[in-house]
Design a protein around this motif. Structure first.
Motif, PDB file in Angstrom:
ATOM      1  N   LEU A  78     -16.734  57.543  21.412  1.00  0.00           N
ATOM      2  CA  LEU A  78     -17.713  57.739  20.335  1.00  0.00           C
ATOM      3  C   LEU A  78     -17.059  57.492  18.975  1.00  0.00           C
ATOM      4  N   GLU A  79     -15.850  58.009  18.800  1.00  0.00           N
ATOM      5  CA  GLU A  79     -15.126  57.807  17.538  1.00  0.00           C
ATOM      6  C   GLU A  79     -14.905  56.319  17.272  1.00  0.00           C
ATOM      7  N   TYR A  80     -14.449  55.621  18.293  1.00  0.00           N
ATOM      8  CA  TYR A  80     -14.133  54.201  18.107  1.00  0.00           C
ATOM      9  C   TYR A  80     -15.398  53.384  17.873  1.00  0.00           C
ATOM     10  N   THR A  81     -16.480  53.723  18.542  1.00  0.00           N
ATOM     11  CA  THR A  81     -17.734  53.002  18.333  1.00  0.00           C
ATOM     12  C   THR A  81     -18.203  53.150  16.886  1.00  0.00           C
ATOM     13  N   ILE A  82     -18.130  54.350  16.363  1.00  0.00           N
ATOM     14  CA  ILE A  82     -18.517  54.570  14.964  1.00  0.00           C
ATOM     15  C   ILE A  82     -17.593  53.800  14.028  1.00  0.00           C
ATOM     16  N   GLU A  83     -16.305  53.793  14.344  1.00  0.00           N
ATOM     17  CA  GLU A  83     -15.335  53.044  13.533  1.00  0.00           C
ATOM     18  C   GLU A  83     -15.674  51.554  13.515  1.00  0.00           C
ATOM     19  N   VAL A  84     -16.055  50.991  14.658  1.00  0.00           N
ATOM     20  CA  VAL A  84     -16.401  49.573  14.730  1.00  0.00           C
ATOM     21  C   VAL A  84     -17.694  49.298  13.975  1.00  0.00           C
ATOM     22  N   LEU A  85     -18.658  50.200  14.097  1.00  0.00           N
ATOM     23  CA  LEU A  85     -19.894  50.045  13.327  1.00  0.00           C
ATOM     24  C   LEU A  85     -19.604  50.013  11.828  1.00  0.00           C
ATOM     25  N   ASP A  86     -18.763  50.908  11.374  1.00  0.00           N
ATOM     26  CA  ASP A  86     -18.407  50.944   9.948  1.00  0.00           C
ATOM     27  C   ASP A  86     -17.690  49.666   9.536  1.00  0.00           C
ATOM     28  N   HIS A  87     -16.832  49.164  10.424  1.00  0.00           N
ATOM     29  CA  HIS A  87     -16.106  47.916  10.133  1.00  0.00           C
ATOM     30  C   HIS A  87     -17.082  46.750   9.997  1.00  0.00           C
ATOM     31  N   LEU A  88     -18.016  46.629  10.917  1.00  0.00           N
ATOM     32  CA  LEU A  88     -18.985  45.534  10.841  1.00  0.00           C
ATOM     33  C   LEU A  88     -19.855  45.650   9.594  1.00  0.00           C
ATOM     34  N   ASP A 135      -8.040  39.974  16.968  1.00  0.00           N
ATOM     35  CA  ASP A 135      -9.263  39.197  17.107  1.00  0.00           C
ATOM     36  C   ASP A 135     -10.479  40.079  16.828  1.00  0.00           C
ATOM     37  N   GLN A 136     -10.737  40.329  15.546  1.00  0.00           N
ATOM     38  CA  GLN A 136     -11.870  41.168  15.153  1.00  0.00           C
ATOM     39  C   GLN A 136     -13.207  40.519  15.499  1.00  0.00           C
ATOM     40  N   SER A 137     -13.211  39.197  15.665  1.00  0.00           N
ATOM     41  CA  SER A 137     -14.477  38.514  15.951  1.00  0.00           C
ATOM     42  C   SER A 137     -15.064  38.966  17.283  1.00  0.00           C
ATOM     43  N   TYR A 138     -14.197  39.412  18.200  1.00  0.00           N
ATOM     44  CA  TYR A 138     -14.714  39.846  19.499  1.00  0.00           C
ATOM     45  C   TYR A 138     -15.662  41.031  19.353  1.00  0.00           C
ATOM     46  N   LEU A 139     -15.380  41.880  18.378  1.00  0.00           N
ATOM     47  CA  LEU A 139     -16.226  43.060  18.185  1.00  0.00           C
ATOM     48  C   LEU A 139     -17.644  42.657  17.832  1.00  0.00           C
ATOM     49  N   GLY A 140     -17.792  41.696  16.919  1.00  0.00           N
ATOM     50  CA  GLY A 140     -19.123  41.280  16.490  1.00  0.00           C
ATOM     51  C   GLY A 140     -19.840  40.426  17.520  1.00  0.00           C
ATOM     52  N   GLU A 141     -19.083  39.691  18.349  1.00  0.00           N
ATOM     53  CA  GLU A 141     -19.703  38.831  19.358  1.00  0.00           C
ATOM     54  C   GLU A 141     -20.131  39.605  20.594  1.00  0.00           C
ATOM     55  N   TYR A 142     -19.249  40.473  21.078  1.00  0.00           N
ATOM     56  CA  TYR A 142     -19.482  41.130  22.358  1.00  0.00           C
ATOM     57  C   TYR A 142     -19.208  42.635  22.333  1.00  0.00           C
ATOM     58  N   GLY A 143     -18.104  43.022  21.690  1.00  0.00           N
ATOM     59  CA  GLY A 143     -17.585  44.365  21.857  1.00  0.00           C
ATOM     60  C   GLY A 143     -18.521  45.469  21.423  1.00  0.00           C
ATOM     61  N   ILE A 144     -19.204  45.287  20.308  1.00  0.00           N
ATOM     62  CA  ILE A 144     -20.011  46.384  19.768  1.00  0.00           C
ATOM     63  C   ILE A 144     -21.162  46.743  20.705  1.00  0.00           C
ATOM     64  N   GLU A 145     -21.747  45.752  21.371  1.00  0.00           N
ATOM     65  CA  GLU A 145     -22.856  46.043  22.285  1.00  0.00           C
ATOM     66  C   GLU A 145     -22.370  46.898  23.454  1.00  0.00           C
ATOM     67  N   VAL A 146     -21.215  46.552  24.018  1.00  0.00           N
ATOM     68  CA  VAL A 146     -20.662  47.335  25.122  1.00  0.00           C
ATOM     69  C   VAL A 146     -20.345  48.753  24.657  1.00  0.00           C
ATOM     70  N   LEU A 147     -19.719  48.875  23.504  1.00  0.00           N
ATOM     71  CA  LEU A 147     -19.337  50.190  22.994  1.00  0.00           C
ATOM     72  C   LEU A 147     -20.554  51.077  22.758  1.00  0.00           C
ATOM     73  N   ILE A 148     -21.602  50.529  22.183  1.00  0.00           N
ATOM     74  CA  ILE A 148     -22.802  51.330  21.911  1.00  0.00           C
ATOM     75  C   ILE A 148     -23.443  51.810  23.206  1.00  0.00           C
ATOM     76  N   GLU A 149     -23.530  50.928  24.202  1.00  0.00           N
ATOM     77  CA  GLU A 149     -24.167  51.334  25.458  1.00  0.00           C
ATOM     78  C   GLU A 149     -23.322  52.356  26.218  1.00  0.00           C
ATOM     79  N   ILE A 150     -22.004  52.234  26.159  1.00  0.00           N
ATOM     80  CA  ILE A 150     -21.149  53.257  26.778  1.00  0.00           C
ATOM     81  C   ILE A 150     -21.299  54.578  26.034  1.00  0.00           C
ATOM     82  N   SER A 151     -21.345  54.528  24.710  1.00  0.00           N
ATOM     83  CA  SER A 151     -21.503  55.749  23.914  1.00  0.00           C
ATOM     84  C   SER A 151     -22.824  56.434  24.213  1.00  0.00           C
ATOM     85  N   ARG A 152     -23.851  55.651  24.429  1.00  0.00           N
ATOM     86  CA  ARG A 152     -25.143  56.239  24.775  1.00  0.00           C
ATOM     87  C   ARG A 152     -25.070  56.977  26.113  1.00  0.00           C
ATOM     88  N   PHE A 153     -24.286  56.431  27.030  1.00  0.00           N
ATOM     89  CA  PHE A 153     -24.114  57.137  28.296  1.00  0.00           C
ATOM     90  C   PHE A 153     -23.426  58.484  28.068  1.00  0.00           C
TER      91      PHE A 153
END
Length: 767
Positions: A506-516, A445-463
C-alpha cells in the motif's frame, strides 16, 4: 545428505555406478536450453528405477485435481509441464543380449556434466552376462544456439570379442507423467512417418490443443566412415523405430548419431509442424555433430563471460555456484515473455513446472544483474499479462475487487489444490509488488510504472484493502487465517511477514501514484480514470498503513512469526536427534504444526526484502532468535540466512548457509533431489555471493558494495550489469578491485565511501 559426486571447478562428475544414486543423478545431470530439457536418462535400456523425462517449455496439461474433500474455490486442475516424446532412445542388443546397466557388471563408469561447454558425457565398460565386454561413450546436448535441436553421439567398442549388434533407434511418444493424478496419459496421436533414416512422431494434448512434433535422423559410422545400411522400419501408435543389424569387430568403434528437431505449435502453425521439423532437422544434420557441439561451447562461453562467479581456494564452493548458474541459464533465457521459471526447471516433474512466487522473490535479481534489462522486464510483463486472471482468482474466493495472483499457475489461473496454500498463502501478492519495486530500483526504468506497474500495484492494493480485518475494540487492522512463507504453520492470525508486505505494498502504491502525478499528470489522470480510483480509497489505504497490527515480543524486542508463537516450546534444531531430520519425511503433519520449527525464513524474509527499513540491531535480534529454530527444509531458506549473516558479520554462519544453498542438490541435503533440482532457489545461491559476500544493494539510485570474504577463500569475483555499466568485482583478503568493462561511468559506494568509476577504469579499495 549424501555426497558421492567428485568436486571439480567446471564439471559435475560421478565416478562408479550405484543404482541407489541413479534418480538423483538423472536430476543433477539434466540438460536444457530454455526451450526444452532432458533428464539424464540413459540412451540405452535401463530396467532399474528411473524417471524418463523430456520436457518442452510452455507445453502443459490441466490434470484434474485430486483431493479427498472438495472445497468451494478449489481450482479444478493442477497444471503440469508434460513429459514429452523420448527422442534419445536406443535399444542395444549384442549377440542376443540387451545392454542394460541394471543387469550388467559396470566398470570404469564416469558421468560428466561439462558446464563450461554445455554437454553431458558418459563413459563405461559393461560386462554382459555372457562375459563379453563393450566400452561405451555417450555424449549429448540440447543446443542453446538452435533451440529446437538436440543431438547425441553414442560410441560402442567391443573389448574382448567380435559379434553382431542389433540396434533400434526410436521415438516413443507413448509416455506419461509420473505425477499424473489419475495415472492418465495426456497425449493423443496425430501422425507418424518413416523415410529412409528419418522418422517422426506428432502428438497433441487431450486438452488445450498443444501439438508437438519430434523428427529424428539416425546415422551410423564404423571406424569413422558413414555406413549405408538399410533399416527395418516400425510404426505403432505414438511410436516409430528403425532397426539396424550391424557387425561388431573387436577394438573397432561403431558410432551412432541421433539428431532431433523438437517443435511445437506455440512457435509454428499447427499444419506446418512436420514441414518445419524437417527443415530444422536438415539444417542441424548439415552442420554435423562436431560443428553443433562447437557452436554450443562458443555460446556457453558468452554466457559465462557475463554471469560467471569465480571462487579461488574452495573447489566445493566454486563447483556449487557454477552448477547453480548453469542450471539457471539453461532453464530460462528470457526470449519468450510467455514463459517463466518452474521450481524444478527441466529436471523433474514435482510442482508441475508451474510458476510460483519464487520467480519474483529469488530469480529476478539474477537476471537483473547478469542479462539484458529486457529479460527481467519480460518476467514482470508475464505477470502483467495475467492481471485479468488474477482479478478472476480474487472473485472466485469471494472478493469484490482487487487481484490475487496465484500461488501456482501456467496461464494466470490458480491451479494449486492445498487449501492452506491456495487460500491462505497470500503473501505471494506482496512478492509481485516487490518485484516491480526491485526492477525499477535496480534499472531506474521509471517508464515501467506508467506503462504497466501502476495498474498491477493498484489491483493488488485493492485486494489487501478487502482482505484485512478491522478490529474496532483495538482500532487496528489484522490479517486473519493466513499461511506465511513458513509453511510449517497454517491458518494463523497476523503472520508478521504477510502483514508487513501487505502494508508495504500500500505504501509503495501510494508512492508510485505520487510520482506519476508529479512527473506526468496526464498519464496519472488516465490511470485514475481507467481504474476508477477514488480519493477515499487511497485514504483507506493510508488508514490501513497507519493502523496495521504487528505481533511483537516486547521482552525480546523481536517481531513474532504470528500471534501466540511463543506459546510453543522453543527448542533449537541443534538439540534434535538427527534421525528426526528432515522433519517432513519423519514427523506427522500434526507434530510439525505444533512445533516451533520453521521450514524457511519468514520474519527474516521481510527483513531481507525491506532491509533498508531496519537497523542492524533489529535484524540481529530477530536473526539470533529465529535462525536456531529453522530447519531449512525449503530450498528457499538458506540463501536469505546467508545474506543476513553476511550483513551481521556472522562469517561462519554465512559460509555454512552459502554452502548449503550452493550444494543443496549436489549433496542432496533434503533427500529429495530425485524429484528434480531446486532450480529457482539456485538464484538465491547467486544472491548469497553477490548480495551476501559482495554486499551489493541499491540505495538512492546508487550501487552500494560492502564486501567481505570467507576466511578459507583466497579470492572471489562476480560480474554485474548496472544501468548500462558492466562491472567486474574482485575481492581478496586485502582489497576490493572494481573494473568498469564498459564505456558507461557509474557512481557507487564502497564501504560507505562515495566513488565515481569512469568507463574502462579500475578502482581499488582496502578491504
Amino acid at each position: 545428505m549424501k555426497k558421492y559426486l567428485k568436486e571439480h571447478e567446471w564439471s559435475i562428475i560421478e565416478e562408479g555406478f550405484d543404482p541407489e544414486n541413479h534418480e538423483v543423478s538423472e536430476s543433477v545431470f539434466s540438460i536444457g536450453n530454455g526451450h526444452m530439457g532432458q533428464r539424464a536418462n540413459f540412451e540405452e535400456t535401463y530396467s532399474g528405477d528411473s524417471l524418463q523425462g523430456s520436457y518442452m517449455a510452455g507445453v502443459y496439461y490441466p490434470d484434474k485435481t485430486r483431493v479427498g474433500w472438495w472445497k468451494n474455490g478449489y481450482p479444478e486442475y493442477f497444471a503440469k509441464v508434460l513429459n514429452s516424446t523420448n527422442w534419445i532412445g536406443l535399444n542395444i542388443i549384442i549377440d542376443g543380449e540387451e545392454l542394460d546397466l541394471y543387469q550388467a557388471k559396470v566398470h570404469e563408469f564416469v558421468r560428466e556434466l561439462n558446464m563450461k561447454e554445455g554437454y553431458l558425457q558418459r563413459t563405461f565398460v559393461a560386462e554382459l552376462q555372457n562375459g563379453k565386454q563393450v566400452k561405451v561413450q555417450a555424449t549429448r546436448f540440447v543446443s542453446i544456439v538452435d533451440k529446437e535441436i538436440g543431438a547425441l553421439k553414442y560410441d560402442i567398442t567391443p573389448i574382448n570379442f567380435s559379434g553382431t549388434l542389433n540396434l533400434t533407434s526410436y521415438l516413443d511418444g507413448d509416455i506419461k507423467n509420473k505425477d499424473a493424478n489419475y495415472d492418465e496419459k495426456f497425449w493423443d496421436p496425430v501422425n507418424t512417418w518413416i523415410n529412409d533414416n528419418q522418422m517422426s512422431v506428432t502428438l497433441k494434448t487431450k486438452k488445450l490443443d498443444f501439438h508437438f512434433c519430434s523428427t529424428v535422423e539416425t546415422q551410423i559410422f564404423i571406424n569413422g566412415e558413414k555406413q549405408k545400411i538399410s533399416a527395418k522400419p516400425e510404426e505403432k501408435l505414438k511410436f516409430t523405430s528403425l532397426n539396424y543389424d550391424l557387425p561388431l569387430t573387436k577394438d573397432v568403434t561403431t558410432t551412432i548419431y541421433k539428431y532431433a528437431a523438437n517443435v511445437t505449435n506455440r512457435d509454428h502453425d499447427t499444419d506446418r509442424l512436420e514441414t518445419v521439423g524437417k527443415t530444422v532437422l536438415s539444417q542441424a544434420v548439415a552442420k554435423g555433430f562436431d560443428v553443433l557441439k562447437q557452436e554450443q561451447a562458443d555460446a556457453w562461453a558468452l554466457k559465462w563471460r557475463d554471469s560467471d562467479i569465480i571462487i579461488e581456494g574452495d573447489v566445493a564452493a566454486q563447483q556449487g555456484i557454477r552448477f547453480n548458474i548453469f542450471q539457471l541459464n539453461q532453464t530460462y533465457t528470457g526470449e519468450d515473455e510467455r514463459l517463466n521459471i518452474g521450481p524444478k526447471g527441466f529436471t523433474g516433474e514435482k510442482y508441475g513446472g508451474s510458476t510460483y512466487w519464487d520467480t519474483e522473490a529469488y530469480c529476478l535479481p539474477f537476471y537483473l544483474a547478469t542479462a539484458d534489462q529486457e529479460i527481467a522486464r519480460n518476467l514482470l510483463i508475464y505477470r502483467y499479462n495475467h492481471l485479468e486472471k488474477a482479478k478472476e482468482n480474487a472473485r472466485k474466493l469471494g472478493f469484490s475487487k482487487g487481484a490475487l495472483y496465484p500461488m501456482v499457475t501456467m496461464n494466470g489461473e490458480e491451479c494449486h489444490n492445498e487449501w492452506e496454500i491456495t487460500f491462505e498463502e497470500i503473501h505471494r501478492n506482496g512478492a509481485i509488488a516487490y518485484a516491480i519495486y526491485n526492477y525499477v530500483n535496480y534499472t531506474g526504468d521509471q517508464s515501467y510504472l506508467g506503462e504497466y506497474g501502476i495498474e498491477v500495484l493498484i489491483e493488488i492494493s485493492r485486494f489487501w484493502e478487502e482482505r484485512v480485518n478491522y478490529v474496532p475494540a483495538k482500532d487496528v487492522y489484522m490479517m486473519l487465517g493466513v499461511t506465511g512463507p513458513n509453511e510449517y504453520e497454517n491458518n494463523v492470525d497476523n503472520n508478521w511477514y504477510t502483514n508487513r508486505i501487505a502494508s508495504w505494498t500500500l505504501e509503495y502504491t501510494i508512492e508510485v501514484l505520487d510520482h506519476l502525478k508529479a512527473t506526468d499528470l496526464e498519464l496519472y489522470q488516465t490511470w485514475i480514470d481507467k481504474l476508477e480510483l477514488k480519493p477515499e480509497e487511497v485514504n483507506q489505504w493510508k488508514d490501513i498503513i497507519n493502523k496495521m497490527y504487528y505481533p511483537i515480543d516486547e521482552e525480546r524486542n523481536i517481531f513474532l512469526q504470528q500471534d501466540n508463537f511463543l506459546n510453543k516450546e522453543i527448542i533449537p534444531v541443534a538439540e534434535l536427534d538427527k534421525k528426526h531430520l528432515p522433519l517432513n519425511q519423519n514427523w506427522s503433519w500434526d507434530r510439525i504444526l505444533r512445533s516451533c520449527f520453521i521450514k524457511q525464513a519468514d520474519v527474516l524474509q521481510g527483513l531481507y526484502f525491506l532491509n533498508h527499513e531496519f537497523d542492524l540491531d533489529t535484524i540481529r535480534r530477530n536473526f539470533d532468535f529465529y535462525e536456531p529454530i529453522t530447519v531449512h527444509e525449503s530450498s528457499l531458506s538458506p540463501c536469505v540466512h546467508s545474506i543476513l549473516a553476511c550483513q551481521l558479520g556472522y562469517k561462519d554462519k554465512a559460509y555454512e548457509m552459502y554452502l548449503r544453498t550452493a550444494r543443496l542438490d549436489l549433496d542432496n541435503y533434503n533427500n529429495d533431489t530425485e524429484d528434480g533440482c531446486h532450480t529457482t532457489s539456485m538464484a538465491g545461491t547467486w544472491m548469497s555471493v553477490v548480495q551476501g559476500f559482495g554486499g551489493m544493494k541499491i540505495r538512492d539510485n546508487q550501487l552500494c558494495l560492502n564486501p567481505f570474504i570467507p576466511g578459507n577463500w583466497n579470492s572471489f569475483s562476480f560480474k554485474i550489469v548496472f544501468r548500462g555499466a558492466r562491472l567486474m568485482v574482485q575481492v581478496d583478503q586485502e582489497k576490493v578491485t572494481i573494473t568498469n568493462e564498459s564505456n558507461t561511468p557509474v557512481d557507487l559506494h564502497v564501504y560507505d565511501e562515495q566513488h565515481k568509476l569512469n568507463g574502462n577504469s579500475t578502482l581499488q579499495v582496502a578491504i
